[in-house]
Design a protein around this motif. Sequence first.
Motif, PDB file in Angstrom:
ATOM      1  N   VAL A 194       0.818  -1.218   0.000  1.00 37.50           N
ATOM      2  CA  VAL A 194       0.000   0.000   0.000  1.00 37.50           C
ATOM      3  C   VAL A 194       0.848   1.264   0.000  1.00 37.50           C
ATOM      4  N   VAL A 195       1.987   1.241   0.716  1.00 33.40           N
ATOM      5  CA  VAL A 195       2.786   2.455   0.892  1.00 33.40           C
ATOM      6  C   VAL A 195       3.952   2.510  -0.087  1.00 33.40           C
ATOM      7  N   LEU A 196       4.745   1.443  -0.133  1.00 39.96           N
ATOM      8  CA  LEU A 196       5.983   1.495  -0.910  1.00 39.96           C
ATOM      9  C   LEU A 196       5.750   1.331  -2.406  1.00 39.96           C
ATOM     10  N   ARG A 197       4.982   0.334  -2.795  1.00 43.13           N
ATOM     11  CA  ARG A 197       4.855   0.005  -4.214  1.00 43.13           C
ATOM     12  C   ARG A 197       4.295   1.149  -5.055  1.00 43.13           C
ATOM     13  N   PRO A 198       3.251   1.867  -4.580  1.00 43.45           N
ATOM     14  CA  PRO A 198       2.740   2.977  -5.415  1.00 43.45           C
ATOM     15  C   PRO A 198       3.727   4.129  -5.567  1.00 43.45           C
ATOM     16  N   LEU A 199       4.749   4.188  -4.696  1.00 39.60           N
ATOM     17  CA  LEU A 199       5.680   5.307  -4.716  1.00 39.60           C
ATOM     18  C   LEU A 199       7.037   4.940  -5.300  1.00 39.60           C
TER      19      LEU A 199
END
Length: 293
Positions: A81-86
């Motif tokens: 949720v946090v790392l992959r989209p960024l």
Amino acid sequence: MAFFIEVLIGGLLAGIMYSLVALGFVLIYKASGVFNFAQGAMVFFAALTCVSLIEHGWNFWLAVGATLAAMVLLGVITERVVLRPLVNQPPISLFMATIGLTFLLEGMAQLLWGAQPHGLDIGVQDVPLEVQGVLVSQLDLFAAATAAVLVTALGVFFSRTKVGRALRAVADDHQAAQSVGIPLHHIWAMVWAVAGVVALVAGLLWGARTGVQFALTFTALKALPVLILGGFESIVGAIVGGLIIGATEKLAEVYIGPYVGGGIENWFPYVLAMVFLLVRPEGLFGEKRIERV
């Protein structure tokens, strides 16, 4: 001399507990280049979840197992949720995301289990044990042994297993690792899960020593000087940096504190880290970065 040795050993053993928190930072930074400011909140979340389950009547080991599963799941969800989209976003964006994750975990922990402090009994009392005329805390000895086992297990995992070698490849070069078929997202999810496990171990040991309370989140701040001294990408550096910070903090408290006033143990590690930055900014075991312009 015996008193000096007693203070030094106490500081070294306390430093190992700082190293456990720093280890979570190193694992994530080494694999993904993300400075996970939420590691302290993960320690607090793990400790509060475990002690709350115990107080609700769960068996100790059952509560530890359930919390372990929760931390692994939390690590996987965080990566997704946090790392992959960024991915490929500026580092400051990732850093700010982990700050937001910090407040989310703190609020979630207190929403689920309340904000009152708890005592945590892990079966090892924080009482002195006399060894050759030197008093050593039994809890600190147990923490040191636990840290040694954990670091050894991680070392074997990274050097002897296929996944560990893939992790080292990802740490060296993301694009090169991806070009040979290494799934970055799976590796990152695994690293965040391992960081959750490390947070649980650190939370149990710190909770047994100081109680499970909101102040556990600030252990992340004490890990910063450890990372500066040891290097942000080295597991060995996290251990060595923790030993240095723990020993110098305790010695400064005992031998310098009476002359400068109380509270020196709260700021001395940061002064030491600031001086160290001027001499070796990459840390003892960090890699020197050379940029051509």
